[in-house]
Design a protein around this motif. Structure first.
Motif, short mmCIF file in Angstrom:
data_model
loop_
_atom_site.label_atom_id
_atom_site.label_comp_id
_atom_site.label_asym_id
_atom_site.label_seq_id
_atom_site.Cartn_x
_atom_site.Cartn_y
_atom_site.Cartn_z
N GLU A 60 44.77 39.19 26.45
CA GLU A 60 45.51 38.67 27.60
C GLU A 60 44.74 38.87 28.90
N ALA A 61 43.96 39.94 28.97
CA ALA A 61 43.20 40.24 30.18
C ALA A 61 41.81 39.61 30.18
N GLY A 62 41.54 38.68 29.25
CA GLY A 62 40.22 38.08 29.16
C GLY A 62 39.81 37.28 30.37
N TRP A 63 40.77 36.91 31.22
CA TRP A 63 40.42 36.21 32.45
C TRP A 63 39.53 37.05 33.35
N LEU A 64 39.50 38.37 33.12
CA LEU A 64 38.64 39.25 33.91
C LEU A 64 37.15 38.97 33.68
N GLY A 65 36.83 38.24 32.61
CA GLY A 65 35.43 37.87 32.41
C GLY A 65 34.85 37.11 33.59
N VAL A 66 35.68 36.31 34.27
CA VAL A 66 35.17 35.56 35.42
C VAL A 66 34.74 36.52 36.52
N ASP A 67 35.51 37.56 36.76
CA ASP A 67 35.18 38.52 37.82
C ASP A 67 33.90 39.28 37.49
N LEU A 68 33.76 39.65 36.22
CA LEU A 68 32.55 40.34 35.80
C LEU A 68 31.33 39.45 35.99
N PHE A 69 31.46 38.17 35.69
CA PHE A 69 30.34 37.27 35.86
C PHE A 69 30.00 37.05 37.33
N PHE A 70 30.98 37.03 38.20
CA PHE A 70 30.67 36.90 39.62
C PHE A 70 29.92 38.13 40.13
N VAL A 71 30.26 39.31 39.64
CA VAL A 71 29.50 40.51 40.02
C VAL A 71 28.06 40.39 39.54
N LEU A 72 27.88 39.96 38.30
CA LEU A 72 26.53 39.78 37.76
C LEU A 72 25.76 38.72 38.54
N SER A 73 26.42 37.67 38.94
CA SER A 73 25.76 36.61 39.70
C SER A 73 25.24 37.13 41.03
N GLY A 74 26.09 37.85 41.77
CA GLY A 74 25.64 38.41 43.03
C GLY A 74 24.49 39.37 42.86
#
Length: 408
Positions: A60-74
């Motif tokens: 259910e919390a898999g949407w957090l993958g987007v936030d992790l990817f934004f951190v990696l992108s920066g």
């Protein structure tokens, strides 16, 4: 560093060249987390999904993958560009940056957008499905082509034929403003690591507080708050890592932090489920810590994340993100119209069991035959500049850039 006998001893540093394999593997984890979330969220009711109920908080919390990817992108963009663009953003450097970014994302995006649009048209004409959410008019499609579909919207639902493309649009917005942002980052790079680390946590605090206060992660303009906070946090983490000397003590501490931060992410996810509120977004406070610790060590969780399989998963993560929902929807549509694939028949059960894995070969093919060839053909000359600071070798080790937009 001064040795025991007074001689100058060079700080131990990570060998330069290549990418940080632990972070590449982390991209695979983030992508698979999102894929699992979407499969759990949109899959038709199936009895064989019930044994997965103990994992539902994580899914259910898999949407957090987007936030992790934004951190990696920066993190990745700052490592690669702060030294060569930070002093002054010249027209040549800015143009090279945009060309490099476009060569990574746009050809792959256009292939997926074309395939998804064609599939939607076929579904509407041949199957008789009418969509009230996805529009295919000229203005909508032009917004998709130019990756601006979410820029003026307070929400990101139903922004086009490729639903997850909203985060790619958000990522492109980050690329647009990055040449200006890097001028500020260049002036912050001399701050002490503890200050840079604290600023990274401050950057993700507004979204974490919103999730805690409202009991939800999806509200008006929440996508923009997530983009800005996580992307900026990743950039500040990159500056922080560059300032940390790679001494044995720092490496040991980073090794422990990879485990501790990961365990705490899981704890937050299960805590949010236990109290019945959508507080899982609080876990974004731990992502900068996780990324920083993985960048500073080869031990702990960095070892399994650095295996060839995980690194390959990280390489195809962008393609996996773009194709997985299309693969799911195509199979689900086929199951709806083919009687032999309905109910509890052997072919139906076999396809249901194989479906979560089917996006992987599709993603590999997209990466191997579209993403990589387009990047090599269109890429600009790679910027180079002398790195400074005790962690400069870590900066060099982040060289393999990659698009990292992933989202719900």
């Amino acid at each position: 560093m001064i040795g025991r006998r007074g001689q100058w001893v060079a700080e131990p540093q990570r060998p330069s060249g290549g990418d940080i394999r632990g972070l590449t593997g982390l991209r695979a984890v983030a992508a698979l987390w999102v894929v699992a979330h979407h499969f759990w969220l949109f899959s038709p009711e199936s009895p064989w999904l019930r044994p997965l109920q103990p994992l539902w908080p994580l899914l259910e919390a898999g949407w957090l993958g987007v936030d992790l990817f934004f951190v990696l992108s920066g993190f990745v963009l700052t490592h690669n560009y702060v030294s060569v663009m930070g002093s002054r953003a010249t027209a040549r450097a800015t143009a090279g940056f945009y060309r490099a970014r476009l060569s990574r994302i746009w050809p792959t995006w256009m292939v997926v957008l074309t395939a998804a649009t064609a599939g939607l048209v076929v579904k509407q004409l041949a199957v008789g499905m009418e969509s009230t959410e996805t529009r295919l008019d000229a203005v909508t499609m032009l917004r998709q082509v130019f990756l601006v579909q979410v820029w003026d919207r307070p929400d990101y639902a139903a922004t086009g034929p490729v639903g997850p493309g909203w985060s790619l649009s958000a990522e492109w917005l980050a690329y647009v403003v990055f040449p200006a942002l890097v001028l500020v980052l260049h002036r912050l790079r001399r701050l002490r690591p503890v200050v840079l680390g604290a600023l990274a946590l401050v950057a993700v605090t507004p979204f974490a507080y919103g999730c805690l206060a409202m009991g939800a992660h999806d509200w008006r303009w929440s996508w923009l708050l997530r983009l800005a906070g996580c992307f900026l946090a990743g950039a500040l983490v990159a500056l922080c890592v560059a300032r940390v000397p790679l001494r044995p003590g720092a490496t040991r501490a980073a090794t422990r932090l990879t485990v501790v931060s990961s365990v705490l992410v899981l704890a937050v996810v299960w805590w949010a489920d236990a109290i019945g509120r959508d507080h899982a977004g609080v876990a974004v406070l731990l992502f900068p810590v996780l990324v920083a610790s993985l960048a500073l060590t080869d031990g702990g969780l960095a070892r399994p994340l650095s295996t060839p399989a995980m690194v390959l998963g990280g390489r195809i993560s962008f393609a996996l993100y773009l194709v997985h929902m299309g693969v799911f929807e195509a199979v689900w549509t086929l199951m709806d119209i083919a009687p032999s694939l309905q109910g509890g028949s052997v072919p139906a059960v076999t396809l249901q069991l194989a479906l979560p894995l089917l996006p992987l070969p599709a993603a590999w093919a997209l990466w191997r035959f579209v993403e990589e060839p387009a990047r090599l053909r269109l890429r600009a000359p790679r910027p180079t500049a002398p790195a400074t600071g005790p962690g400069s070798a870590v900066c060099a080790a982040a060289g393999a850039e990659a698009p990292v937009a992933v989202g719900r």
